[in-house]
Write an enzyme that holds these catalytic residues in place. Structure first.
Site, short mmCIF file in Angstrom:
data_model
loop_
_atom_site.label_atom_id
_atom_site.label_comp_id
_atom_site.label_asym_id
_atom_site.label_seq_id
_atom_site.Cartn_x
_atom_site.Cartn_y
_atom_site.Cartn_z
CD GLN A 56 15.40 -2.43 9.44
OE1 GLN A 56 16.63 -2.61 9.40
NE2 GLN A 56 14.74 -1.76 8.52
CB ALA A 69 1.95 -0.56 14.48
CD GLU A 116 6.64 3.02 0.76
OE1 GLU A 116 7.41 2.17 0.31
OE2 GLU A 116 6.51 4.17 0.27
CG HIS A 168 5.00 -4.10 6.52
ND1 HIS A 168 4.94 -4.79 5.34
CD2 HIS A 168 6.05 -3.24 6.38
CE1 HIS A 168 5.89 -4.38 4.52
NE2 HIS A 168 6.57 -3.43 5.14
#
Length: 270
Positions: free
Chosen positions: A99, A125, A142, A146
């Site tokens: 990504q 994160a 969103e 995860h």
């Protein structure tokens, strides 16, 4: 990284699916879109952009601020922030190297033309690759479903925000901590059964943010402007009763909801 996350955002490249028109990967915020009229790609892209606008407005970012997006995907939201909110810099961070590579390619001209204005970095994160508090706003759209450790995410958010900086996050969580919720969602939705999405109550995040020292922590349901539009868009591909249409069912059964969560790092006294 969970194998389902690695596959979905790597070789499978969810952003290339027509379902996520324009390269965004979110369910959309449909308040300004007439759901009694035919939906096309333009309306779908508008819904996804509007979800970012809802989050950025909640972050209350001042002009010339420094913004971090956690879970940036292809960086479409970062580009929107640059166009519409006048920040000094935008940093997009994503755990998946594919990504990050795609985001850098998609925005290569902006990166080349205005060095330092927009950058994309790989990072989790729960373990952000930044040494000191440098951001006026941390946003996430969103991606929290995860995150493997909400406590670690909260602590890292608190660490990288400047005093007075704000977090604004949009995502879906269970409405309460009833012990049967994960099983219910795994039976209804393949993404929870596979481990791609993790079933946790919204209070798990708000409590973690408070424990990390953030203040004015709030969670507001925005599901009424997410789930019906998302389900109508899904109906282009899936019939009623198929598992993707169960997101709306889970909302209507008061199992799952979509939230806007905000918090602030306290300003230093003296």
């Amino acid at each position: 990284m969970h194998p389902a996350v690695r596959e979905t955002y790597g070789p499978a490249d969810l952003s290339a699916e027509p379902l996520f028109a324009g390269g965004f990967i979110n369910f959309g915020y449909w308040q300004a879109i007439a759901l009694d009229q035919p939906l096309g790609e333009a309306e779908r892209i508008r819904s996804q952009e509007d979800l970012y606008r809802r989050v950025l407005d909640a972050a209350d970012v001042p002009a010339k601020s420094q913004i971090l997006e956690v879970g940036c995907g292809l960086g479409r939201g970062c580009a929107l922030a640059l166009r519409e909110y006048g920040p000094a810099t935008v940093t997009g961070m994503d755990i998946h190297p594919d990504q990050v590579r795609r985001a850098r390619a998609a925005h290569a001209e902006t990166i080349r033309r205005e060095p330092g204005l927009l950058r994309f970095v790989q990072g989790a994160a729960e373990r952000m690759p930044f040494d000191h508090p440098g951001f006026d706003a941390v946003i996430s759209v969103e991606a929290a479903q995860h995150f493997t450790d909400l406590g670690a995410f909260a602590a890292e958010t608190s660490r990288v925000l400047r005093p007075g900086g704000r977090l604004a996050l949009a995502g879906f969580f269970t409405v309460d901590d009833a012990p049967g919720r994960p099983g219910e969602l795994a039976r209804l939705l393949d993404t929870f059964a596979s481990g791609l999405d993790i079933a946790r109550p919204v209070s798990a995040l708000t409590d973690a943010l408070t424990a990390a020292g953030l203040t004015t922590v709030r969670a507001a349901s925005i599901g009424a402007h997410v789930w019906p539009g998302w389900d109508l868009w899904l109906s282009r591909w899936w019939d009623a009763g198929t598992w993707p249409r169960n997101f709306l069912h889970a909302y209507e059964q008061h199992i799952l909801d979509y939230y806007l969560i905000t918090a602030e790092r306290p300003r230093q006294r003296g």
